[in-house]
Scaffold this motif. Structure first.
Motif, PDB file in Angstrom:
ATOM      1  N   TYR A   1     -13.781   4.158 -14.014  1.00 48.95           N
ATOM      2  CA  TYR A   1     -15.009   4.493 -13.040  1.00 48.95           C
ATOM      3  C   TYR A   1     -15.939   3.339 -13.104  1.00 48.95           C
ATOM      4  CZ  TYR A   1     -18.386   7.344 -10.375  1.00 48.95           C
ATOM      5  OH  TYR A   1     -19.233   7.740  -9.607  1.00 48.95           O
ATOM      6  N   LEU A   2     -16.399   2.994 -14.283  1.00 48.07           N
ATOM      7  CA  LEU A   2     -17.364   1.920 -14.647  1.00 48.07           C
ATOM      8  C   LEU A   2     -16.844   0.662 -13.858  1.00 48.07           C
ATOM      9  CD1 LEU A   2     -18.293   2.273 -18.158  1.00 48.07           C
ATOM     10  CD2 LEU A   2     -19.647   3.182 -16.165  1.00 48.07           C
ATOM     11  N   ILE A   3     -15.729   0.292 -13.789  1.00 46.51           N
ATOM     12  CA  ILE A   3     -15.366  -1.071 -13.162  1.00 46.51           C
ATOM     13  C   ILE A   3     -15.453  -0.872 -11.843  1.00 46.51           C
ATOM     14  CG2 ILE A   3     -13.212  -2.562 -12.880  1.00 46.51           C
ATOM     15  CD1 ILE A   3     -12.468  -1.767 -15.807  1.00 46.51           C
ATOM     16  N   ILE A   4     -14.922   0.277 -11.176  1.00 43.62           N
ATOM     17  CA  ILE A   4     -15.073   0.411  -9.546  1.00 43.62           C
ATOM     18  C   ILE A   4     -16.619   0.432  -9.233  1.00 43.62           C
ATOM     19  CG2 ILE A   4     -14.714   1.955  -7.859  1.00 43.62           C
ATOM     20  CD1 ILE A   4     -12.255   3.161  -9.595  1.00 43.62           C
ATOM     21  N   MET A   5     -17.568   1.176  -9.767  1.00 42.95           N
ATOM     22  CA  MET A   5     -18.968   0.940  -9.384  1.00 42.95           C
ATOM     23  C   MET A   5     -19.489  -0.364  -9.629  1.00 42.95           C
ATOM     24  SD  MET A   5     -19.259   4.158  -8.344  1.00 42.95           S
ATOM     25  CE  MET A   5     -21.047   4.380  -8.217  1.00 42.95           C
ATOM     26  N   GLY A   6     -19.174  -0.996 -10.751  1.00 40.57           N
ATOM     27  CA  GLY A   6     -19.758  -2.060 -11.112  1.00 40.57           C
ATOM     28  C   GLY A   6     -19.282  -3.414 -10.412  1.00 40.57           C
ATOM     29  N   PHE A   7     -18.174  -3.252 -10.010  1.00 39.89           N
ATOM     30  CA  PHE A   7     -17.548  -4.618  -9.196  1.00 39.89           C
ATOM     31  C   PHE A   7     -18.130  -4.636  -7.864  1.00 39.89           C
ATOM     32  CE2 PHE A   7     -14.325  -6.783  -6.601  1.00 39.89           C
ATOM     33  CZ  PHE A   7     -14.103  -7.912  -7.443  1.00 39.89           C
ATOM     34  N   GLY A   8     -18.503  -3.525  -7.308  1.00 43.30           N
ATOM     35  CA  GLY A   8     -19.074  -3.758  -5.625  1.00 43.30           C
ATOM     36  C   GLY A   8     -20.404  -4.120  -5.831  1.00 43.30           C
ATOM     37  N   LEU A   9     -21.135  -3.915  -6.769  1.00 42.28           N
ATOM     38  CA  LEU A   9     -22.481  -4.428  -6.971  1.00 42.28           C
ATOM     39  C   LEU A   9     -22.595  -5.817  -7.524  1.00 42.28           C
ATOM     40  CD1 LEU A   9     -25.427  -3.854  -6.781  1.00 42.28           C
ATOM     41  CD2 LEU A   9     -25.508  -2.913  -9.222  1.00 42.28           C
ATOM     42  N   LEU A  10     -21.600  -6.269  -8.460  1.00 40.90           N
ATOM     43  CA  LEU A  10     -21.400  -7.537  -8.972  1.00 40.90           C
ATOM     44  C   LEU A  10     -21.263  -8.437  -7.924  1.00 40.90           C
ATOM     45  CD1 LEU A  10     -21.283  -9.269 -11.451  1.00 40.90           C
ATOM     46  CD2 LEU A  10     -19.031  -8.710 -11.950  1.00 40.90           C
ATOM     47  N   LYS A  11     -20.231  -7.923  -6.815  1.00 37.24           N
ATOM     48  CA  LYS A  11     -19.667  -8.968  -5.756  1.00 37.24           C
ATOM     49  C   LYS A  11     -20.825  -8.950  -4.759  1.00 37.24           C
ATOM     50  CE  LYS A  11     -16.528  -8.742  -1.885  1.00 37.24           C
ATOM     51  NZ  LYS A  11     -15.531  -7.858  -1.235  1.00 37.24           N
ATOM     52  N   SER A  12     -21.815  -8.175  -4.368  1.00 34.59           N
ATOM     53  CA  SER A  12     -22.720  -8.255  -3.483  1.00 34.59           C
ATOM     54  C   SER A  12     -23.957  -9.136  -4.034  1.00 34.59           C
ATOM     55  CB  SER A  12     -23.458  -7.134  -3.051  1.00 34.59           C
ATOM     56  OG  SER A  12     -24.027  -6.168  -4.199  1.00 34.59           O
ATOM     57  N   THR A  13     -24.290  -9.025  -5.382  1.00 37.02           N
ATOM     58  CA  THR A  13     -25.375  -9.723  -6.000  1.00 37.02           C
ATOM     59  C   THR A  13     -25.080 -11.328  -6.158  1.00 37.02           C
ATOM     60  OG1 THR A  13     -24.347  -9.164  -8.181  1.00 37.02           O
ATOM     61  CG2 THR A  13     -26.528  -7.704  -7.152  1.00 37.02           C
ATOM     62  N   THR A  14     -23.710 -11.438  -6.331  1.00 35.03           N
ATOM     63  CA  THR A  14     -22.947 -12.841  -6.538  1.00 35.03           C
ATOM     64  C   THR A  14     -23.274 -13.621  -5.304  1.00 35.03           C
ATOM     65  OG1 THR A  14     -21.554 -12.225  -8.164  1.00 35.03           O
ATOM     66  CG2 THR A  14     -20.974 -14.132  -7.051  1.00 35.03           C
ATOM     67  N   LYS A  15     -23.035 -12.749  -4.043  1.00 37.80           N
ATOM     68  CA  LYS A  15     -23.159 -13.339  -2.801  1.00 37.80           C
ATOM     69  C   LYS A  15     -24.620 -13.841  -2.467  1.00 37.80           C
ATOM     70  CE  LYS A  15     -19.059 -11.245  -0.576  1.00 37.80           C
ATOM     71  NZ  LYS A  15     -18.546 -10.508   0.473  1.00 37.80           N
ATOM     72  N   MET A  16     -25.274 -13.045  -2.923  1.00 32.21           N
ATOM     73  CA  MET A  16     -27.045 -13.101  -2.874  1.00 32.21           C
ATOM     74  C   MET A  16     -27.362 -14.578  -3.600  1.00 32.21           C
ATOM     75  SD  MET A  16     -28.744  -9.633  -2.411  1.00 32.21           S
ATOM     76  CE  MET A  16     -28.447  -8.478  -0.931  1.00 32.21           C
ATOM     77  N   LEU A  17     -26.960 -14.467  -4.660  1.00 28.59           N
ATOM     78  CA  LEU A  17     -27.420 -15.635  -5.488  1.00 28.59           C
ATOM     79  C   LEU A  17     -26.755 -16.875  -5.188  1.00 28.59           C
ATOM     80  CD1 LEU A  17     -26.987 -14.096  -8.932  1.00 28.59           C
ATOM     81  CD2 LEU A  17     -29.002 -14.815  -8.053  1.00 28.59           C
ATOM     82  N   MET A  18     -25.486 -17.040  -4.612  1.00 34.67           N
ATOM     83  CA  MET A  18     -24.857 -18.109  -4.068  1.00 34.67           C
ATOM     84  C   MET A  18     -25.277 -18.439  -2.921  1.00 34.67           C
ATOM     85  SD  MET A  18     -23.062 -19.294  -6.346  1.00 34.67           S
ATOM     86  CE  MET A  18     -21.930 -20.256  -5.330  1.00 34.67           C
ATOM     87  N   LEU A  19     -26.369 -17.619  -2.071  1.00 40.76           N
ATOM     88  CA  LEU A  19     -27.011 -18.060  -0.532  1.00 40.76           C
ATOM     89  C   LEU A  19     -26.033 -17.832   0.365  1.00 40.76           C
ATOM     90  CD1 LEU A  19     -29.604 -20.852  -1.505  1.00 40.76           C
ATOM     91  CD2 LEU A  19     -29.831 -18.281  -1.595  1.00 40.76           C
ATOM     92  N   PHE A  20     -24.997 -16.863   0.133  1.00 35.32           N
ATOM     93  CA  PHE A  20     -24.024 -16.407   1.419  1.00 35.32           C
ATOM     94  C   PHE A  20     -24.613 -15.910   2.351  1.00 35.32           C
ATOM     95  CE2 PHE A  20     -19.913 -16.336  -1.604  1.00 35.32           C
ATOM     96  CZ  PHE A  20     -20.193 -17.848  -1.886  1.00 35.32           C
ATOM     97  N   THR A  21     -24.129 -16.145   3.696  1.00 32.04           N
ATOM     98  CA  THR A  21     -24.687 -15.387   5.030  1.00 32.04           C
ATOM     99  C   THR A  21     -24.521 -13.856   4.682  1.00 32.04           C
ATOM    100  OG1 THR A  21     -24.020 -17.231   6.176  1.00 32.04           O
ATOM    101  CG2 THR A  21     -24.372 -15.145   7.263  1.00 32.04           C
ATOM    102  N   PRO A  22     -25.538 -13.054   4.874  1.00 35.01           N
ATOM    103  CA  PRO A  22     -25.300 -11.573   4.791  1.00 35.01           C
ATOM    104  C   PRO A  22     -24.256 -11.446   5.441  1.00 35.01           C
ATOM    105  CG  PRO A  22     -27.665 -12.291   5.027  1.00 35.01           C
ATOM    106  CD  PRO A  22     -26.971 -13.530   5.349  1.00 35.01           C
ATOM    107  N   GLU A  23     -23.523 -10.152   4.777  1.00 35.14           N
ATOM    108  CA  GLU A  23     -22.188  -9.696   5.356  1.00 35.14           C
ATOM    109  C   GLU A  23     -22.397  -9.006   6.900  1.00 35.14           C
ATOM    110  OE1 GLU A  23     -20.352  -7.419   2.537  1.00 35.14           O
ATOM    111  OE2 GLU A  23     -19.330  -8.982   1.460  1.00 35.14           O
ATOM    112  N   ASP A  24     -23.682  -8.408   7.044  1.00 38.17           N
ATOM    113  CA  ASP A  24     -23.774  -7.720   8.251  1.00 38.17           C
ATOM    114  C   ASP A  24     -24.080  -8.306   9.366  1.00 38.17           C
ATOM    115  OD1 ASP A  24     -26.001  -7.969   6.813  1.00 38.17           O
ATOM    116  OD2 ASP A  24     -27.118  -5.995   7.561  1.00 38.17           O
TER     117      ASP A  24
END
Length: 302
Positions: free
Chosen positions: A192-215
């Motif tokens: 359960y921790l992996i499932i919950m943590g992975f989504g947040l890890l993915k979104s914060t990584t994208k922000m730190l990498m200055l990716f275009t917002p998904e929406d």
């Protein structure tokens, strides 16, 4: 070069509720560590370890929240606004790391189930549900408006769910002597921790990498903006999150004529209106160009 600053007024996130959650989690952690050693319950100790990681994560979230409120300076022109994204990233990573450790411990224990003092497990898991549930509840509103607070909320919510799982395990051990369930519950908590943590890890990584917002769709934004710029075209575009509620946009505007600064400002004002009202972009920088020889592609590597 033209700039715009649009400030969105929304829910104000404060650190008060986070401070209360830190105090409650310290109390839970100490109680579960003592209880886990006395009872011999791995699931209770795993919940305590998770709670301890949460104490560190909550302190980090509070520190980052305070840091993000500091004003920009000559040395730090963006201030510390990305501190909360960094804290959220670290918190998400700790969820996954703790989960991997719990999986290892659960597999080790599964082959050698031990007799566990289920009564203590039951009472301490009830304490965990009460404290973590209250902590998650008071942070829920903040979590809807701030990624850092969302990471703290997820830690607390998963803690509460973990305590529910430990309670169920304690009851099964007490009435059916299924001591092997302790390892199964621990494994379930880890997954359960992996499932919950992975989504947040993915979104914060994208922000730190200055990716275009998904929406947001760059092509849709450009199509809307070209409706107001006419023959003047945009290129060399960048769109990124400064933090989880501030979007920045920059582009070059190729002018077909050598227009005046006042005419250029009029075009930029229209661009700002579209970006702010249709795409909620809070900061815009447009660089004017006329007869300049360079790539006119929308996206150009700097």
């Amino acid at each position: 070069m033209a700039h715009s600053h649009n400030h969105n007024h929304s829910h104000e996130v404060t650190g008060k509720n986070l401070s209360v959650s830190i105090f409650l989690n310290i109390a839970i952690t100490l109680a579960q560590i003592i209880g886990g050693f006395i009872s011999g319950s791995l699931s209770l100790l795993s919940d305590a370890l998770h709670n301890f990681s949460d104490v560190l994560s909550l302190i980090l979230s509070l520190f980052a929240h305070k840091l993000a409120k500091r004003k920009a300076s000559e040395k730090y022109t963006f201030g510390y606004k990305r501190a909360e994204i960094l804290a959220a990233f670290i918190n998400a990573a700790t969820l996954v790391i703790v989960a991997l450790f719990l999986i290892y411990e659960a597999v080790e224990r599964f082959s050698k189930p031990e007799v566990i003092g289920s009564g203590l497990v039951i009472w301490l898991s009830l304490l965990g549900i009460l404290f973590n549930g209250f902590s998650a509840l008071i942070l829920k509103k903040d979590a809807e408006h701030n990624l850092n607070m969302k990471s703290a909320y997820l830690h607390l919510f998963t803690d509460m769910m973990a305590s529910v799982a430990v309670l169920v395990g304690g009851l099964l051990m007490k009435y059916f002597q299924w001591f092997w369930i302790d390892s199964v519950i621990t494994l379930g908590i880890a997954i359960y921790l992996i499932i919950m943590g992975f989504g947040l890890l993915k979104s914060t990584t994208k922000m730190l990498m200055l990716f275009t917002p998904e929406d947001l769709d760059i092509n849709e934004i450009i199509a809307k903006l070209h409706n107001v710029t006419g023959k003047n075209t945009l290129h060399h575009i960048h769109l990124w999150n400064l933090n989880d509620n501030k979007l920045h946009f920059e582009a070059h505007l190729e002018c077909t004529e050598n227009i005046s600064i006042s005419d250029f400002n009029s075009i930029v004002s229209e661009i700002e209106e579209v970006l702010h009202h249709e795409f909620h972009i809070s900061h815009c920088t447009i660089q004017p160009e006329f007869g300049k020889s360079c790539s006119k592609e929308f996206i150009v590597q700097d």
